[in-house]
Design a protein around this motif. Structure first.
Motif, short mmCIF file in Angstrom:
data_model
loop_
_atom_site.label_atom_id
_atom_site.label_comp_id
_atom_site.label_asym_id
_atom_site.label_seq_id
_atom_site.Cartn_x
_atom_site.Cartn_y
_atom_site.Cartn_z
N THR A 148 1.09 10.43 8.30
CA THR A 148 1.69 9.71 9.41
C THR A 148 0.88 9.92 10.68
OG1 THR A 148 3.86 10.06 8.41
CG2 THR A 148 3.83 9.42 10.72
N PHE A 149 0.77 8.85 11.46
CA PHE A 149 0.06 8.89 12.75
C PHE A 149 1.04 9.19 13.87
CE2 PHE A 149 -2.29 6.06 9.94
CZ PHE A 149 -3.57 6.57 10.03
N GLU A 150 0.52 9.64 15.00
CA GLU A 150 1.37 9.95 16.16
C GLU A 150 2.18 8.75 16.64
OE1 GLU A 150 -0.58 11.86 19.43
OE2 GLU A 150 -1.29 13.51 18.17
N ASN A 151 1.65 7.53 16.46
CA ASN A 151 2.36 6.34 16.93
C ASN A 151 3.45 5.88 15.97
OD1 ASN A 151 0.96 5.15 14.81
ND2 ASN A 151 -0.04 3.60 16.07
N GLY A 152 3.66 6.60 14.86
CA GLY A 152 4.69 6.24 13.89
C GLY A 152 4.17 5.45 12.70
N GLY A 153 2.94 4.98 12.76
CA GLY A 153 2.35 4.29 11.62
C GLY A 153 2.00 5.28 10.53
N TRP A 154 1.66 4.79 9.33
CA TRP A 154 1.32 5.69 8.25
C TRP A 154 0.40 5.01 7.25
CZ3 TRP A 154 6.00 3.29 8.79
CH2 TRP A 154 6.43 2.47 7.75
N ILE A 155 -0.23 5.85 6.42
CA ILE A 155 -1.05 5.36 5.31
C ILE A 155 -0.43 5.85 4.01
CG2 ILE A 155 -3.23 5.15 6.54
CD1 ILE A 155 -4.03 7.89 5.30
N LYS A 156 -0.68 5.10 2.94
CA LYS A 156 -0.20 5.48 1.61
C LYS A 156 -1.26 5.10 0.60
CE LYS A 156 4.10 4.84 0.34
NZ LYS A 156 5.35 4.23 -0.19
N LEU A 157 -1.54 6.04 -0.29
CA LEU A 157 -2.47 5.85 -1.40
C LEU A 157 -1.68 6.04 -2.69
CD1 LEU A 157 -5.14 8.21 0.11
CD2 LEU A 157 -5.37 5.73 -0.03
N LEU A 158 -1.79 5.10 -3.61
CA LEU A 158 -1.10 5.22 -4.89
C LEU A 158 -2.12 5.44 -6.00
CD1 LEU A 158 1.62 2.42 -4.64
CD2 LEU A 158 1.82 4.86 -4.06
N PHE A 159 -1.77 6.34 -6.92
CA PHE A 159 -2.64 6.69 -8.03
C PHE A 159 -1.87 6.54 -9.33
CE2 PHE A 159 -4.15 8.89 -4.32
CZ PHE A 159 -5.52 8.68 -4.36
N GLY A 160 -2.47 5.85 -10.29
CA GLY A 160 -1.82 5.61 -11.57
C GLY A 160 -2.42 6.45 -12.68
N ALA A 161 -2.53 5.84 -13.85
CA ALA A 161 -3.02 6.52 -15.04
C ALA A 161 -4.38 7.17 -14.77
CB ALA A 161 -3.14 5.52 -16.20
#
Length: 176
Positions: A148-161
Motif C-alpha cells: 500500500t502507498f501513503e496516498n491509499g493506492g496499492w499494488i497486487k501481484l497474483l501468482f498461480g501454478a
C-alpha cells in the motif's frame, strides 16, 4: 480530451508538469513511479478512455451496470475507470507471454522470487507482503502479494501454478 471543469484541466496540467520526470530523472514518489511504470496515462485524473486504445472486453462491459470496461493500450496494459477518472491499471502476464513487462520493472521475470526481487528493488519504500493460496482469497492455487502507498493506492501481484506470475495491478482507490 474532454473535461467537465476548469479545475479538472488545472489538476491535469499540474500533474503532468510536476509528476513526470524528464529522461534520466527518477520519479521520487513511489506511487507516481509505480503508476508511470504501467503506462503514461496517470491514475486519479480525468481522461478519455478511447485515447488509451481499444475496448478490450467488447460489448460485455457496462460501467453503469458494474461490469467494468477495460481499455487496452499498445503495451497490453488494461485501464479501468471510475466515471471519468482512471482508477486501475492491470497486466495479464499470460497474455504477454515472454514479452518484457514494464509495470513495476518486472521485465522478463515470471517466478514469484524473481518478480518480488525486481518489484522490491523498484519500490524499496513499500513493504510487500504475501498471502499463500487458500488465504489470499483469489481462488484455488492463487497466491497474492501486495503493498500500500501513503496516498491509499496499492499494488497486487497474483501468482498461480508453479508460483508463476499471472497478473500485476495498481489501484488508485477502491471503486464499487
Amino acid at each position: 480530451m474532454k473535461f467537465k471543469t476548469a479545475a479538472s484541466m488545472t489538476a491535469l496540467l499540474l500533474a503532468l508538469s510536476t509528476g513526470i520526470a524528464h529522461a534520466g530523472e527518477a520519479i521520487t514518489d513511489p506511487f507516481d513511479r509505480a503508476d508511470a511504470s504501467f503506462s503514461r496515462y496517470p491514475l486519479n485524473l480525468p481522461s478519455t478512455p478511447q485515447a488509451i486504445g481499444r475496448l478490450a472486453n467488447g460489448d460485455v462491459c457496462d460501467d453503469d451496470e458494474g461490469i467494468a470496461c477495460e481499455w487496452e493500450d499498445d503495451a497490453g496494459v488494461r485501464h479501468i475507470f471510475a466515471g471519468e477518472t482512471l482508477a486501475i491499471k492491470t497486466v495479464d502476464a499470460a497474455a504477454l507471454g515472454d514479452r518484457d513487462i514494464g509495470a513495476l520493472n518486472i521485465g522478463t521475470a515470471r517466478t514469484r522470487d524473481e518478480v518480488l526481487k525486481k518489484v522490491r528493488a523498484f519500490l524499496p519504500e513499500i513493504a510487500i507482503d504475501c498471502l499463500e493460496p487458500g488465504k489470499a482469497g483469489e481462488g484455488a492455487g492463487i497466491a497474492s502479494c501486495g503493498g500500500t502507498f501513503e496516498n491509499g493506492g496499492w499494488i497486487k501481484l497474483l501468482f498461480g501454478a508453479g508460483n508463476r506470475l499471472t497478473s500485476a495491478r495498481i489501484d488508485a482507490f477502491q471503486i464499487d
